[in-house]
Design an enzyme around this catalytic site. Structure first.
Site, PDB file in Angstrom:
ATOM      1  N   LYS A   1       8.845 -20.258  -8.271  1.00 20.05           N
ATOM      2  CA  LYS A   1       9.275 -21.111  -7.156  1.00 20.05           C
ATOM      3  C   LYS A   1       8.122 -21.484  -6.233  1.00 20.05           C
ATOM      4  O   LYS A   1       8.082 -22.605  -5.720  1.00 20.05           O
ATOM      5  CB  LYS A   1      10.395 -20.447  -6.355  1.00 20.05           C
ATOM      6  CG  LYS A   1       9.985 -19.258  -5.505  1.00 20.05           C
ATOM      7  CD  LYS A   1      11.152 -18.740  -4.697  1.00 20.05           C
ATOM      8  CE  LYS A   1      10.761 -17.531  -3.886  1.00 20.05           C
ATOM      9  NZ  LYS A   1       9.744 -17.802  -2.859  1.00 20.05           N
ATOM     10  N   THR A   2       7.167 -20.561  -6.015  1.00 18.85           N
ATOM     11  CA  THR A   2       6.047 -20.877  -5.126  1.00 18.85           C
ATOM     12  C   THR A   2       5.198 -21.990  -5.718  1.00 18.85           C
ATOM     13  O   THR A   2       4.736 -22.885  -5.002  1.00 18.85           O
ATOM     14  CB  THR A   2       5.174 -19.618  -4.871  1.00 18.85           C
ATOM     15  OG1 THR A   2       6.009 -18.575  -4.364  1.00 18.85           O
ATOM     16  CG2 THR A   2       4.076 -19.923  -3.866  1.00 18.85           C
TER      17      THR A   2
ATOM     18  N   ASP B   1      11.571 -22.438   2.106  1.00 18.83           N
ATOM     19  CA  ASP B   1      11.502 -21.375   1.100  1.00 18.83           C
ATOM     20  C   ASP B   1      12.520 -20.280   1.452  1.00 18.83           C
ATOM     21  O   ASP B   1      12.863 -20.101   2.618  1.00 18.83           O
ATOM     22  CB  ASP B   1      10.078 -20.802   1.084  1.00 18.83           C
ATOM     23  CG  ASP B   1       9.847 -19.861  -0.083  1.00 18.83           C
ATOM     24  OD1 ASP B   1      10.644 -19.888  -1.044  1.00 18.83           O
ATOM     25  OD2 ASP B   1       8.862 -19.096  -0.034  1.00 18.83           O
ATOM     26  N   GLU B   2      12.977 -19.537   0.448  1.00 16.14           N
ATOM     27  CA  GLU B   2      13.902 -18.403   0.642  1.00 16.14           C
ATOM     28  C   GLU B   2      15.104 -18.814   1.504  1.00 16.14           C
ATOM     29  O   GLU B   2      15.483 -18.126   2.460  1.00 16.14           O
ATOM     30  CB  GLU B   2      13.162 -17.213   1.296  1.00 16.14           C
ATOM     31  CG  GLU B   2      11.935 -16.737   0.553  1.00 16.14           C
ATOM     32  CD  GLU B   2      12.258 -15.946  -0.709  1.00 16.14           C
ATOM     33  OE1 GLU B   2      13.439 -15.903  -1.099  1.00 16.14           O
ATOM     34  OE2 GLU B   2      11.332 -15.379  -1.305  1.00 16.14           O
TER      35      GLU B   2
ATOM     36  N   GLN C   1      19.323 -12.956  -4.542  1.00 15.44           N
ATOM     37  CA  GLN C   1      18.283 -12.152  -3.901  1.00 15.44           C
ATOM     38  C   GLN C   1      18.441 -12.137  -2.374  1.00 15.44           C
ATOM     39  O   GLN C   1      17.501 -11.842  -1.651  1.00 15.44           O
ATOM     40  CB  GLN C   1      16.900 -12.680  -4.274  1.00 15.44           C
ATOM     41  CG  GLN C   1      16.580 -12.543  -5.753  1.00 15.44           C
ATOM     42  CD  GLN C   1      15.157 -12.958  -6.078  1.00 15.44           C
ATOM     43  OE1 GLN C   1      14.191 -12.281  -5.738  1.00 15.44           O
ATOM     44  NE2 GLN C   1      15.017 -14.090  -6.745  1.00 15.44           N
TER      45      GLN C   1
ATOM     46  N   ARG D   1      11.718  -6.582 -10.145  1.00 14.47           N
ATOM     47  CA  ARG D   1      10.319  -6.368  -9.747  1.00 14.47           C
ATOM     48  C   ARG D   1       9.488  -5.929 -10.959  1.00 14.47           C
ATOM     49  O   ARG D   1       8.264  -6.014 -10.938  1.00 14.47           O
ATOM     50  CB  ARG D   1      10.195  -5.257  -8.675  1.00 14.47           C
ATOM     51  CG  ARG D   1      10.889  -5.498  -7.331  1.00 14.47           C
ATOM     52  CD  ARG D   1      10.637  -6.857  -6.758  1.00 14.47           C
ATOM     53  NE  ARG D   1      11.694  -7.785  -7.147  1.00 14.47           N
ATOM     54  CZ  ARG D   1      11.593  -9.104  -7.071  1.00 14.47           C
ATOM     55  NH1 ARG D   1      10.470  -9.659  -6.656  1.00 14.47           N
ATOM     56  NH2 ARG D   1      12.588  -9.894  -7.442  1.00 14.47           N
TER      57      ARG D   1
END
Length: 696
Positions: free
Chosen positions: A30-31, A216-217, A247, A586
């Site tokens: 996504k980044t 973002d997020e 998330q 993770r």
């Protein structure tokens, strides 16, 4: 620029007009999508960089995003507003302070300062802090602000005496902030919304300036952040939000995952793109994550997949108790190290910070170096907060909160009666305490601050800090104390000068206001030293956004994880499941899920069933380890070898540790010694007589 993007990523980058929702699964890049989209807007479509706003949640994420955009666009990237929500809020307030009724030299309170202010208000109102817990009052006020509720609006929900007292404190607290020319952290987002509501012309200017908005997020936004972005995007509607409701794990901070689920209702013509290809983990890890999260009802339908291969199965081990659990983890880590793994690639995750103690002891016994993330806050240390209070008072003399913190620190003989007299002279906030000072020892303090004020425009930031340390007596007080603790605190004050020096080198000639603004935006954030070649220990909440080759998740039992308080609420249980999803994803190569038959936690000894999250994973992705007790199988003699009564350790003696170097003993018990090592390592607990330590 777009080379290597998959089909969905490319679509997300090139869909530039109108509202866009990108559901980005864990590890789906996504980044890269966000930063490439920004660069595409500028280089391919010719959009003015100053018309782009990109917002994220942490300073670290904002910095990473900016660095990536700079690598794609060069110097033009500096014209793009890339920041956290709070940094963006400060910039709006800074440009419009007079319209909000503030002076230019306003200061920002951190959470500790807010708590201290509320404690004083409760005392002034004559309320018992045991009956009306100051932290509970502060948290209720913060929640009200994040829900955009004024004291009047909050009063409509009064159901008991405590609620009424919260509203009363809330009113006084807000008045005090205004009279002190101060804002708290929640105000940094609330005030811009107030500004826009009261000044439609100002809102129109910002809407015209930021024609393209990227968030973002988005699943972590609260009510205020949601409202702010909706107001800004109302005109052009070129808003792109990226996130993953699976998330969303910050409900306790006010985050509302429904914001991302309701995006299509808010923006009727919104396009939705799913990023489901994972570039981080193996197939088994993703299959386990999918198995767990599919049990949540409040979610978008997606399924992570990868080209990375199926990989090893997830190992589940049930230990006898929490000590045995820790021994199992250290045994597995030693196996990894024997196979050539790096310590930096290993993380141990837990639900609550209290679970780290047994793991730390086991790592110490095996001489495995580690760091605990979130275990300390540099800016929350007393000496640092004292120094910052002096700097804030020099900048804003109306800041009564900072004045009360340092007027008698170091000791100047200014006591409670003097403070009460000053409060009376100030007409209970009609004028600042600083203005009310006329004579006595407090006048000497006032003259000192006025003297330091003259240095602000005549010396560098680092020179000003040095002057504050010397002139106020902060440094001398610690030097005179001549203790190990005082020495460590002195080192922290010296470290603060490194921060100012780095800030000056990074930004050139800077003002005190710029520095205080930046510090206020990071001081509430968990920070840690970037120690290398160590195993990392952290909570699952702290691990969001990170990745490791090898992940151990401990405490996989009902009542521990999921937490027992989630049992009576479907919403909280779904949040716990999202937290498990985050923990699992993770891992890049190998994952261990570890639990115990019995566990002593928070003083309670409980026998807990296996976590439902383990049961939700299909057996085809799991490898169940035998239920053995490493703790019990050790002979009594070999276990007792960790305590050597023939060696006498004394407080003040120097010792050498194989990992941490030379230190000084500060306390000794029958089983352990506490050794202080130079900053930034600090005090470490070591099993008495262990091979990792010897007397110098």
């Amino acid at each position: 620029m777009i080379e290597g993007l998959n089909k969905e990523q490319l679509e997300a980058v090139t869909t530039t007009e109108g509202p866009l929702l990108v559901i980005a699964g864990a590890g789906s890049g996504k980044t890269r999508v966000l930063t490439t989209r920004i660069a595409y807007l500028v280089s391919e479509l010719g959009i003015d960089p100053s018309n782009i706003l990109a917002i994220t949640f942490t300073n670290k994420a904002a910095k990473e995003m900016q660095e990536r955009v700079i690598s794609l666009l060069g110097s033009s990237a500096y014209k793009i507003q890339i920041s956290t929500f709070h940094s963006f809020g400060v910039s709006i307030i800074r440009d419009n302070y007079s319209l909000l009724g503030y002076k230019k030299n306003f200061t920002i309170l951190d959470s500790d300062d807010s708590l201290l202010t509320i404690k004083r208000i409760l005392k002034d109102l004559g309320y018992d802090p045991k009956q009306y817990n100051p932290k509970a009052v502060r948290n209720r006020i913060s929640s009200a602000k994040n829900a955009m509720q004024s004291p009047d609006a909050l009063s409509r929900f009064n159901a008991c005496d405590f609620d009424e007292k919260v509203v009363e404190v809330y009113r006084v607290y807000q008045d005090k902030l205004v009279s002190n020319n101060s804002l708290d952290f929640d105000d940094l987002l609330l005030k811009p919304i107030e500004l826009f509501k009261q000044n439609p012309d100002v809102l129109a200017e910002y809407q015209e300036r930021f024609k393209y908005i990227l968030i973002d997020e988005y699943q972590d936004t609260n009510e205020v952040q949601y409202r702010l972005t909706k107001m800004l995007s109302q005109k052009h509607k070129n808003i792109c939000v990226v996130g993953d409701e699976s998330q969303s794990i910050y409900a306790f901070r006010g985050a509302n995952y429904r914001n991302i689920l309701n995006f299509e209702k808010d923006y009727k013509k919104a396009k939705i793109i799913l990023l489901e290809q994972n570039y981080r983990s193996t197939g088994n890890i993703l299959n386990a994550a999918n198995d767990v999260i599919k049990n949540n009802k409040q979610r978008k339908d997606k399924k992570l997949w990868t080209k990375n291969g199926i990989g090893d199965k997830i190992i589940y081990h049930k230990a006898l108790n929490e000590k045995d659990e820790a021994l199992y983890v250290t045994r597995e880590i030693n196996k990894l190290l024997g196979d050539g793994a790096n310590l930096d690639d290993i993380v141990i995750l837990y639900r609550a910070n209290a679970q780290s103690r047994n793991v730390e002891e086991a790592l110490l016994k095996e001489s495995i170096p580690y760091k605990v993330i979130g275990s300390f806050y540099f800016y929350n240390r007393k000496e640092i907060k004292d120094l910052l209070a002096y700097l804030k008072l020099i900048y804003n003399s109306d800041d009564d909160i900072s004045l009360l913190r340092v007027i008698n620190s170091p000791k100047r003989g200014i006591g409670v009666k003097t403070i009460e007299s000053l409060t009376s002279k100030s007409n209970n906030g009609h004028i600042s305490l600083f203005e009310a000072i006329e004579d006595g020892k407090e006048k000497q303090f006032k003259d000192l601050i006025l003297k330091l004020k003259t240095l602000v425009d005549n010396c560098s930031l680092t020179e000003l800090v040095e002057a504050v340390l010397n002139e106020t007596g902060l440094k001398k007080e610690l030097q005179d104390e001549q203790s190990l603790e005082a020495e460590a605190r002195l080192e922290n004050l010296e470290e603060f000068k490194s921060i100012t020096k780095n800030f000056e080198e990074r930004n050139g000639i800077v003002s005190l206001s710029e520095f205080l603004e930046e510090i206020s935006l990071v001081s509430d954030v968990e920070e840690h030293k970037d120690e290398t070649n160590v195993v990392t220990l952290m909570t699952m909440h702290s691990a969001k956004g990170l990745e490791f080759k090898y992940v151990f998740v401990v405490g996989m039992e009902e009542g521990v994880f999921p937490h027992s308080r989630a049992f009576d609420s479907n919403d909280e249980l779904e949040e716990e499941r999202r937290l498990c999803y985050v923990a699992i994803t993770r891992a890049k190569e190998k994952l261990w899920l570890v639990g115990a038959k019995r566990r002593v936690l928070f003083g309670q000894d409980n026998a807990n069933p296996v976590s439902r999250f383990v049961k939700e994973i299909s057996d085809e992705y799991l490898e169940k380890d035998e239920e053995t007790s490493l703790f019990e199988n050790r002979s009594k003699k070999s276990y007792n070898n960790s305590i050597d009564d023939t060696i006498e350790y004394k407080v003040g003696e120097k010792v050498m540790h194989t990992t941490f170097g030379e230190g000084i003993i500060v306390s000794v018990t029958n089983t352990v010694i506490n050794v202080a090592f130079p900053h930034p390592i600090g005090i470490k607990t070591i099993m008495k007589g262990h091979k990792s330590i010897r007397k110098v």
